[in-house]
Design an enzyme around this catalytic site. Structure first.
Site, PDB file in Angstrom:
ATOM      1  N   THR A   1       5.701  -6.031  16.095  1.00  0.00           N
ATOM      2  CA  THR A   1       4.606  -5.901  17.065  1.00  0.00           C
ATOM      3  C   THR A   1       5.026  -6.330  18.457  1.00  0.00           C
ATOM      4  O   THR A   1       4.503  -5.814  19.455  1.00  0.00           O
ATOM      5  CB  THR A   1       3.397  -6.742  16.588  1.00  0.00           C
ATOM      6  OG1 THR A   1       2.919  -6.162  15.394  1.00  0.00           O
ATOM      7  CG2 THR A   1       2.277  -6.781  17.607  1.00  0.00           C
TER       8      THR A   1
ATOM      9  N   TYR B   1      -2.187  -0.507  15.707  1.00  0.00           N
ATOM     10  CA  TYR B   1      -1.232  -0.016  16.709  1.00  0.00           C
ATOM     11  C   TYR B   1       0.073   0.365  15.999  1.00  0.00           C
ATOM     12  O   TYR B   1       0.199   0.217  14.785  1.00  0.00           O
ATOM     13  CB  TYR B   1      -0.982  -1.128  17.742  1.00  0.00           C
ATOM     14  CG  TYR B   1      -0.612  -2.422  17.081  1.00  0.00           C
ATOM     15  CD1 TYR B   1       0.691  -2.666  16.695  1.00  0.00           C
ATOM     16  CD2 TYR B   1      -1.585  -3.362  16.762  1.00  0.00           C
ATOM     17  CE1 TYR B   1       1.026  -3.819  16.015  1.00  0.00           C
ATOM     18  CE2 TYR B   1      -1.254  -4.522  16.090  1.00  0.00           C
ATOM     19  CZ  TYR B   1       0.060  -4.747  15.715  1.00  0.00           C
ATOM     20  OH  TYR B   1       0.393  -5.873  15.031  1.00  0.00           O
TER      21      TYR B   1
ATOM     22  N   THR C   1       6.109  -9.955  12.652  1.00  0.00           N
ATOM     23  CA  THR C   1       5.666 -11.249  12.121  1.00  0.00           C
ATOM     24  C   THR C   1       5.466 -11.246  10.601  1.00  0.00           C
ATOM     25  O   THR C   1       5.419 -12.309   9.997  1.00  0.00           O
ATOM     26  CB  THR C   1       4.344 -11.687  12.791  1.00  0.00           C
ATOM     27  OG1 THR C   1       3.340 -10.712  12.518  1.00  0.00           O
ATOM     28  CG2 THR C   1       4.514 -11.880  14.285  1.00  0.00           C
ATOM     29  N   ASP C   2       5.359 -10.040  10.000  1.00  0.00           N
ATOM     30  CA  ASP C   2       5.019 -10.004   8.573  1.00  0.00           C
ATOM     31  C   ASP C   2       6.071 -10.671   7.685  1.00  0.00           C
ATOM     32  O   ASP C   2       5.730 -11.337   6.703  1.00  0.00           O
ATOM     33  CB  ASP C   2       4.792  -8.559   8.116  1.00  0.00           C
ATOM     34  CG  ASP C   2       3.515  -7.969   8.711  1.00  0.00           C
ATOM     35  OD1 ASP C   2       2.725  -8.737   9.292  1.00  0.00           O
ATOM     36  OD2 ASP C   2       3.312  -6.750   8.596  1.00  0.00           O
TER      37      ASP C   2
ATOM     38  N   LYS D   1       3.221 -17.482   7.861  1.00  0.00           N
ATOM     39  CA  LYS D   1       2.163 -16.726   8.538  1.00  0.00           C
ATOM     40  C   LYS D   1       0.863 -16.979   7.795  1.00  0.00           C
ATOM     41  O   LYS D   1       0.795 -16.779   6.581  1.00  0.00           O
ATOM     42  CB  LYS D   1       2.530 -15.237   8.546  1.00  0.00           C
ATOM     43  CG  LYS D   1       1.545 -14.374   9.314  1.00  0.00           C
ATOM     44  CD  LYS D   1       2.014 -12.931   9.465  1.00  0.00           C
ATOM     45  CE  LYS D   1       0.990 -12.145  10.272  1.00  0.00           C
ATOM     46  NZ  LYS D   1       1.409 -10.754  10.523  1.00  0.00           N
TER      47      LYS D   1
ATOM     48  N   GLU E   1       3.771 -28.526 -15.458  1.00  0.00           N
ATOM     49  CA  GLU E   1       2.965 -27.513 -16.170  1.00  0.00           C
ATOM     50  C   GLU E   1       3.772 -26.726 -17.199  1.00  0.00           C
ATOM     51  O   GLU E   1       3.232 -25.852 -17.875  1.00  0.00           O
ATOM     52  CB  GLU E   1       2.338 -26.553 -15.157  1.00  0.00           C
ATOM     53  CG  GLU E   1       1.194 -27.166 -14.362  1.00  0.00           C
ATOM     54  CD  GLU E   1       0.010 -27.572 -15.237  1.00  0.00           C
ATOM     55  OE1 GLU E   1      -0.286 -26.851 -16.210  1.00  0.00           O
ATOM     56  OE2 GLU E   1      -0.603 -28.612 -14.949  1.00  0.00           O
TER      57      GLU E   1
HETATM   58  C1  SIN Z   1       3.744  -7.860  13.431  1.00  0.00           C
HETATM   59  O1  SIN Z   1       4.824  -7.837  13.979  1.00  0.00           O
HETATM   60  O2  SIN Z   1       2.863  -8.696  13.786  1.00  0.00           O
HETATM   61  C2  SIN Z   1       3.326  -6.928  12.334  1.00  0.00           C
HETATM   62  C3  SIN Z   1       4.261  -5.818  12.089  1.00  0.00           C
HETATM   63  C4  SIN Z   1       5.611  -6.258  11.645  1.00  0.00           C
HETATM   64  O3  SIN Z   1       5.735  -7.258  10.964  1.00  0.00           O
HETATM   65  O4  SIN Z   1       6.569  -5.534  11.966  1.00  0.00           O
END
Ligand code: SIN
Length: 362
Positions: free
Chosen positions: A45, A59, A125-126, A198, A319
Site C-alpha cells: 500500500t 485501492y 503491511t499484510d 498487525k 496442554e
Molecule cells: C498494505 O500494504 O497495507 C496491504 C497490502 C499489502 O500488504 O500489500
C-alpha cells in the site's frame, strides 16, 4: 592577462566572494547527512494508489515505483543519502519463501558494502511482520534494517506512507538503531521484528507489540529507544541462507470449535515437513486432531504447538505432553512467525530438542 588595479580589486573581491561561497558550500556539504541508506522497494500500500482521495480501502497496492516514492519525500535528503532499488512490485499477500531468500541475499550483499550504512524496505503491511522476522533471523550484520509500510495509499487524504518512509530512513541512518535487530517503523513507533504484529485491518495505528512492548518512538526527527529485544537476532543467529534457493515446506493448521483432522492430513499428504498447530487457548489440541498430529510426528513431520490467542507463552508440557509426543512449543511466537523459525530450523536439523532450543533462543 593584464588586469587594471580596479579590475584586480574587483577580481580580488570576486575571489573572496567566491571563496566565501566555497566555504559556505563546504559547510553546506558538511551539513549533508553522511549516512548512506538504500531503500529496497517491494510494493504494498505504501506504493499503492486509489480512485479518489477518500479511497482508503479497495485501492490497488504496488503501483508506484521506488523513484517516485523517494521523489515524493524530498525531506529524505535531510537525513541520509538515499538510493532506491525496486526488488519486487507485489501486494504482500503474494510474498513467498523465494521472495524472502532473494531479499535476504540482497540485504546481506548491500550491508557487506562499506558505502551502505543502513537499509529500508518498503513493504505491504499484510505480511510485513513475517518478512521482518525472516530478515531478523537471516541478516548477517549489525547495521540497521528497517521495514516500513503504509495503511493508506499515497493518493489518500492523510496518507501515512510519506511520514512513515521519512521516519524509517531517519531510523536506518541513526547510530541508535545499530545492533538492535530488524526494526519496524510505523506510525511514529519503533518495533522489534520478532514481536510486532498487525492488529487492525485498516487503521494507521495497526502495528503493535501488545504485551512485550514496542522499542521506542520517532519524534522531532530523532529516534528514542526505551527497550531492546532480549532474543538473539541478525549477526548472532545460526542460520545461513546464502546457499539456499528453497525452504522446507511448513504449514499452519488452525484450531477452532468443531475442528477435524482434514486440513492437517491434507497438508501432511502434500509433503509438509513441519506443521504449526495454531491451537485455541494455551495451544490446546482437539481430541479429533491430536491423533493425526501424533501420527504425523511418527512419520517424521515436526509439530510445533503454537496458539491463535496472540499473546503469552505456550507452556511446554501444559496442554499436551510434549516430551512424550516429541512436539515443540512456540514460546511466544505467533503461528506465522513460528512457521518462519521452523522452516529455518529445519535447514539445520530435524532434532526436536535442538529445534525447541531454537524456539527459546530466537
Ligand atoms: C498494505 O500494504 O497495507 C496491504 C497490502 C499489502 O500488504 O500489500
Amino acid at each position: 592577462m593584464y588586469l587594471s588595479i580596479s579590475s584586480r580589486l574587483m577580481y580580488a573581491l570576486c575571489t573572496v566572494t567566491l571563496l566565501a561561497g566555497t566555504v559556505s558550500a563546504v559547510h553546506a556539504a558538511d551539513a549533508t547527512p553522511s549516512a548512506h541508506v538504500t531503500i529496497l522497494a517491494t510494493g504494498g500500500t505504501i506504493a499503492g494508489s486509489g480512485a479518489t482521495s477518500t479511497t482508503t480501502v479497495g485501492y490497488t497496492a504496488a503501483t508506484v515505483g521506488v523513484d517516485r516514492l523517494i521523489a515524493a519525500v524530498p525531506e529524505l535528503a535531510k537525513v541520509a543519502q538515499v538510493k532506491g532499488e525496486q526488488v519486487f512490485q507485489i501486494a504482500s499477500e503474494n510474498m513467498t519463501n523465494e521472495h524472502w531468500l532473494k531479499l535476504a541475499k540482497r540485504v546481506n550483499a548491500l550491508l557487506a558494502q562499506p558505502d551502505v550504512d543502513g537499509i529500508v524496505i518498503t513493504h505491504g503491511t499484510d505480511t510485513l511482520e513475517e518478512t521482518a522476522y525472516f530478515l531478523d533471523l537471516t541478516v548477517k550484520s549489525k547495521k540497521p534494517v528497517v521495514l516500513v509500510g503504509a495503511m493508506r495509499p499515497g493518493t489518500a487524504l492523510s496518507a501515512d506512507g510519506p511520514i512513515n518512509l521519512y521516519n524509517a530512513v531517519l531510523l536506518a541512518a541513526s547510530q541508535e538503531a545499530v545492533g538492535k535487530g530488524v526494526l519496524v517503523a510505523m506510525n511514529d513507533q519503533i518495533h522489534a521484528a520478532r514481536d510486532v504484529t498487525k492488529t487492525n485491518t485498516s487503521t494507521p495505528d495497526s502495528f503493535k507489540t501488545p504485551e512485550l512492548g514496542m522499542l521506542g518512538y520517532i519524534q522531532g526527527n530523532k529516534p528514542y529507544f526505551y527497550h531492546v529485544s532480549n532474543r538473539k537476532h541478525t549477526a548472532d543467529t545460526e542460520f545461513d541462507i546464502s546457499k539456499l534457493d528453497a525452504l522446507p515446506q511448513v504449514d499452519i493448521v488452525y484450531g477452532y470449535a468443531n475442528v477435524g483432522p482434514v486440513a492437517l492430513n491434507a497438508l501432511v499428504g502434500a509433503g509438509a515437513k513441519g506443521i504449526i498447530h495454531a491451537g485455541v487457548g494455551d495451544g490446546s489440541l482437539a481430541s479429533k486432531v491430536a491423533p493425526a498430529l501424533t501420527a504425523a510426528r511418527k512419520q517424521g513431520v515436526l509439530i510445533v504447538r503454537s496458539a491463535r490467542v496472540g499473546q503469552g507463552i505456550v507452556a511446554r508440557n501444559g496442554e499436551a505432553n510434549d516430551d512424550a509426543l516429541d512436539f515443540v512449543v512456540s514460546d511466544t511466537l505467533n503461528p506465522q512467525k513460528a512457521r518462519i523459525l521452523l522452516m529455518l530450523a529445519l535447514t539445520k536439523t530435524s532434532d526436536s530438542k535442538e529445534i525447541q532450543r531454537m524456539f527459546y533462543t530466537y
